[in-house]
Scaffold this active site. Structure first.
Site, PDB file in Angstrom:
ATOM      1  N   MET A  19       0.126  -5.788   3.278  1.00  0.00           N
ATOM      2  CA  MET A  19       1.569  -5.753   2.860  1.00  0.00           C
ATOM      3  C   MET A  19       2.287  -5.084   4.095  1.00  0.00           C
ATOM      4  O   MET A  19       1.883  -4.072   4.577  1.00  0.00           O
ATOM      5  CB  MET A  19       1.705  -4.822   1.676  1.00  0.00           C
ATOM      6  CG  MET A  19       1.142  -5.686   0.446  1.00  0.00           C
ATOM      7  SD  MET A  19       1.442  -4.455  -0.965  1.00  0.00           S
ATOM      8  CE  MET A  19       0.138  -3.200  -0.862  1.00  0.00           C
ATOM      9  N   GLU A  43       0.197  -7.459   8.289  1.00  0.00           N
ATOM     10  CA  GLU A  43       0.001  -8.429   9.257  1.00  0.00           C
ATOM     11  C   GLU A  43       0.522  -7.982  10.873  1.00  0.00           C
ATOM     12  O   GLU A  43       1.707  -7.464  10.640  1.00  0.00           O
ATOM     13  CB  GLU A  43       0.912  -9.626   8.772  1.00  0.00           C
ATOM     14  CG  GLU A  43       0.853 -10.637  10.083  1.00  0.00           C
ATOM     15  CD  GLU A  43       1.971 -11.658   9.709  1.00  0.00           C
ATOM     16  OE1 GLU A  43       1.843 -12.871  10.271  1.00  0.00           O
ATOM     17  OE2 GLU A  43       2.828 -11.358   8.911  1.00  0.00           O
ATOM     18  N   GLN A  87      -5.719  -7.793   9.795  1.00  0.00           N
ATOM     19  CA  GLN A  87      -4.905  -9.311   9.705  1.00  0.00           C
ATOM     20  C   GLN A  87      -3.994  -9.427  10.700  1.00  0.00           C
ATOM     21  O   GLN A  87      -3.117  -8.421  10.930  1.00  0.00           O
ATOM     22  CB  GLN A  87      -4.279  -9.281   8.344  1.00  0.00           C
ATOM     23  CG  GLN A  87      -3.559 -10.863   8.019  1.00  0.00           C
ATOM     24  CD  GLN A  87      -2.690 -11.134   6.745  1.00  0.00           C
ATOM     25  OE1 GLN A  87      -1.619 -10.392   6.899  1.00  0.00           O
ATOM     26  NE2 GLN A  87      -3.304 -11.654   5.950  1.00  0.00           N
ATOM     27  N   CYS A 116       2.206 -16.005   4.430  1.00  0.00           N
ATOM     28  CA  CYS A 116       3.546 -15.279   4.598  1.00  0.00           C
ATOM     29  C   CYS A 116       4.431 -16.195   4.643  1.00  0.00           C
ATOM     30  O   CYS A 116       4.673 -17.025   5.583  1.00  0.00           O
ATOM     31  CB  CYS A 116       3.520 -14.144   5.655  1.00  0.00           C
ATOM     32  SG  CYS A 116       5.208 -13.389   5.503  1.00  0.00           S
ATOM     33  N   LYS A 155      -5.855 -16.021   4.735  1.00  0.00           N
ATOM     34  CA  LYS A 155      -5.195 -15.946   3.271  1.00  0.00           C
ATOM     35  C   LYS A 155      -4.109 -17.119   3.478  1.00  0.00           C
ATOM     36  O   LYS A 155      -3.258 -17.146   4.324  1.00  0.00           O
ATOM     37  CB  LYS A 155      -4.426 -14.481   3.354  1.00  0.00           C
ATOM     38  CG  LYS A 155      -3.953 -14.235   2.147  1.00  0.00           C
ATOM     39  CD  LYS A 155      -3.405 -12.714   1.728  1.00  0.00           C
ATOM     40  CE  LYS A 155      -2.687 -12.389   0.600  1.00  0.00           C
ATOM     41  NZ  LYS A 155      -1.272 -12.786   0.535  1.00  0.00           N
ATOM     42  N   HIS A 183      -3.385 -16.729  -2.612  1.00  0.00           N
ATOM     43  CA  HIS A 183      -2.025 -16.439  -3.270  1.00  0.00           C
ATOM     44  C   HIS A 183      -1.749 -17.597  -4.144  1.00  0.00           C
ATOM     45  O   HIS A 183      -1.269 -18.844  -3.724  1.00  0.00           O
ATOM     46  CB  HIS A 183      -0.937 -15.936  -2.169  1.00  0.00           C
ATOM     47  CG  HIS A 183       0.244 -15.458  -2.927  1.00  0.00           C
ATOM     48  ND1 HIS A 183       0.910 -14.438  -2.466  1.00  0.00           N
ATOM     49  CD2 HIS A 183       0.618 -15.577  -4.105  1.00  0.00           C
ATOM     50  CE1 HIS A 183       1.969 -14.166  -3.419  1.00  0.00           C
ATOM     51  NE2 HIS A 183       1.744 -14.809  -4.374  1.00  0.00           N
ATOM     52  N   ASN A 214      -5.303 -13.809  -5.508  1.00  0.00           N
ATOM     53  CA  ASN A 214      -4.147 -12.778  -5.126  1.00  0.00           C
ATOM     54  C   ASN A 214      -2.937 -13.522  -5.976  1.00  0.00           C
ATOM     55  O   ASN A 214      -2.900 -14.632  -6.024  1.00  0.00           O
ATOM     56  CB  ASN A 214      -4.091 -12.765  -3.729  1.00  0.00           C
ATOM     57  CG  ASN A 214      -2.867 -12.018  -3.372  1.00  0.00           C
ATOM     58  OD1 ASN A 214      -2.094 -12.671  -2.510  1.00  0.00           O
ATOM     59  ND2 ASN A 214      -2.624 -10.825  -3.791  1.00  0.00           N
ATOM     60  N   ARG A 243       1.381  -5.884  -4.862  1.00  0.00           N
ATOM     61  CA  ARG A 243       2.574  -5.005  -5.286  1.00  0.00           C
ATOM     62  C   ARG A 243       1.897  -3.801  -6.604  1.00  0.00           C
ATOM     63  O   ARG A 243       2.567  -2.838  -6.515  1.00  0.00           O
ATOM     64  CB  ARG A 243       3.479  -5.778  -5.828  1.00  0.00           C
ATOM     65  CG  ARG A 243       4.462  -6.379  -4.873  1.00  0.00           C
ATOM     66  CD  ARG A 243       5.326  -7.183  -5.394  1.00  0.00           C
ATOM     67  NE  ARG A 243       4.692  -8.442  -6.151  1.00  0.00           N
ATOM     68  CZ  ARG A 243       4.967  -8.924  -7.391  1.00  0.00           C
ATOM     69  NH1 ARG A 243       5.880  -8.037  -8.194  1.00  0.00           N
ATOM     70  NH2 ARG A 243       4.328  -9.576  -7.790  1.00  0.00           N
TER      71      ARG A 243
END
Length: 495
Positions: A19, A43, A87, A116, A155, A183, A214, A243
């Site tokens: 995050m 990241e 990451q 992302c 990811k 995700h 995720n 989160r």
């Protein structure tokens, strides 16, 4: 070089997700304390990391990756060494490999962000932008798997169609990655949109490597038991939490959630111990407080402009004073020890003086380095050669200048390479009995001074000949100014 050969297992794990602004060292350590098996850092962009220098921070007992402007880009410590996954954001296989080699001995694994959707990531072809270029994905991951000894993961987000998604993950699997974090949302979907558990399940059933589910914080994950429920409904090997962990890192605690006040105090203690920048600490605490930001404590946090003020808002003022005093004392001890060792091991052939360069003592555009260079040219000597080193304990610099086979340096260490070189030049000039260009010490016959006066006359003429046209527009009269050669003074060199 010590290489950590432990291999991460991605089966049956609960994981802190990467995050931005949240996944710094204090949050990662707190998540580990409460039961996270693996923690991902935020990241970090490949180009930024490649500018960094690896520094052993003996005061904090950390490994720091420090940018040229002295900003800490990534900080880690022994406590998380076998648990932290680095990451990166990258769209280039060679850069990705270079970054991985830079950090691989200090982390447990390497991950490439391909999920992302934010502009800061996608505008460079990174993050979710990579999903539209499977060839590039394959090249980056294959290069990493072949080039480093640590496990490599990525990811991703799901694609518009299930068929395209399954084709992509099968291609990713063939690169040899250790796991894929999925995700369960498309690139245009946001947290308020339902996570596609069925798609994650289909992915998990289509490949043989671990799939990390995720995206369940909004609808599925409220307490620890929900982690396993989310894992089962997606048929995933492990669960990654973003989160829900940001709001309360004790989501990883089997015994249940801890009170938010306790969580925030523990977070602040890590932030102080590891010298986390107060703006980052403040941001993370605001994410935890959420609807409580309008409470008296929330308002104190919002008004805080330093780590000390944050501590005082949470009744940790005495803790802040104690820890900062301990760190300052440890730093002073290490610095004194390093200075003593430097003095004992010093080269007897090096001429030393305890001097520092103070720019305020010199005229504009004139520095000791320029004076020394001009003197060497005048005497037909080879130009000065500067060798500069940085001391790991406090990241201060020392420079040795060689002139006519003699070495000179300051006995004092400086906060930048440029200042250290100027100090070395001062030592050389003073040892040779030469003017160093300070205010009041200028030689009227100095070529450097002559050049500066010519430049000042030219500037005065520019101002004198400037006219104002109707409407207020400035206009210069053409005039002839005496030419000046920039090569007559050597290389301009500021502090």
């Amino acid at each position: 070089m010590i290489v950590n050969n432990l291999t991460l297992c991605y089966q049956g794990k609960v994981i802190l997700a990467p995050m931005v602004r949240v996944g710094t060292l204090p949050m990662r350590l707190l998540a580990l304390d409460y039961g996270a098996d693996i923690v991902y850092c935020e990241e970090l962009i490949d180009i930024k990391m490649l500018q960094c220098k690896r520094v052993v921070n003996e005061v904090l007992d950390t490994i720091d990756f420090v940018a040229p402007n002295e900003r800490i880009i990534f900080r880690t410590c022994e406590r998380e060494r076998n648990k932290v996954v680095f990451q990166m954001g990258s769209a280039d296989a060679e850069r990705a490999l270079a970054v991985a080699k830079l950090v691989e001995n200090d982390v447990a694994g390497i991950d490439v962000n391909m999920g992302c959707p934010k502009e800061y990531s996608t505008k460079g072809g990174m993050g979710v932008a990579l999903l539209s270029d499977p060839d590039k994905i394959e090249k980056i991951l294959s290069t990493l798997v072949k080039g480093i000894c640590k496990p490599v993961t990525c990811k991703i987000r799901i694609l518009p169609s299930l068929e395209d998604t399954l084709n992509l993950v099968k291609r990713i699997e063939r690169t040899g990655v250790a796991a894929i974090a999925v995700h369960g949302r498309k690139k245009e979907e946001r947290p308020q949109h339902p996570v596609h558990c069925d798609i994650i399940k289909a992915i998990a059933e289509a490949v043989s490597i671990p799939i990390i589910a995720n995206g369940g914080s909004h609808d599925h994950i409220k307490v620890y038991s929900d982690l396993d429920a989310f894992r089962q409904v997606t048929s995933a090997s492990s669960v990654m939490v973003a989160r829900a962990a940001m709001w309360n890192p004790s989501i990883f605690r089997k015994e249940g959630l801890q009170p938010l006040e306790k969580i925030m105090q523990e977070y602040i203690k890590y932030a102080v111990r590891y010298d986390n920048h107060y703006t980052n600490t403040k941001y993370c605490l605001c994410q935890m407080l959420r609807e409580q930001l309008e409470t008296p404590q929330g308002k104190k946090l919002h008004a805080a402009q330093s780590a000390q003020e944050i501590c005082e808002a949470f009744e940790l003022g005495s803790f802040y004073e104690k820890i900062t005093a301990e760190l300052a004392a440890k730093g002073a001890t290490l610095q004194n020890k390093a200075q003593e060792e430097d003095d004992q091991a010093g080269d007897t052939d090096v001429i030393r003086m305890a001097v520092k360069f103070d720019k305020r003592q010199y005229p504009p555009q004139i520095t000791p380095k320029m004076c020394l260079l001009e003197w060497c040219r005048k005497e037909k000597l080879a130009q000065p050669v500067y060798e500069t080193i940085q001391r790991p304990v406090d990241r201060l610099f020392c420079s040795v200048v060689t002139v006519s086979e003699r070495k000179y340096r300051s006995a004092l260490w400086d906060k930048s390479k440029k200042l250290a070189e100027q100090a070395a030049a001062i030592v050389c000039l003073r040892s040779l009995g030469l003017p160093e260009g300070k205010l009041g010490d200028e030689d009227p016959q100095s070529p450097l001074l002559h050049k500066r006066k010519v430049e000042e006359r030219g500037l005065w003429r520019d101002q004198e000949n400037e006219e104002t046209l109707p409407g207020g527009a400035p206009h210069k009269k053409p005039h002839l100014t005496l030419g000046t050669s920039s090569s007559s003074c050597g290389t301009p060199d500021g502090p």
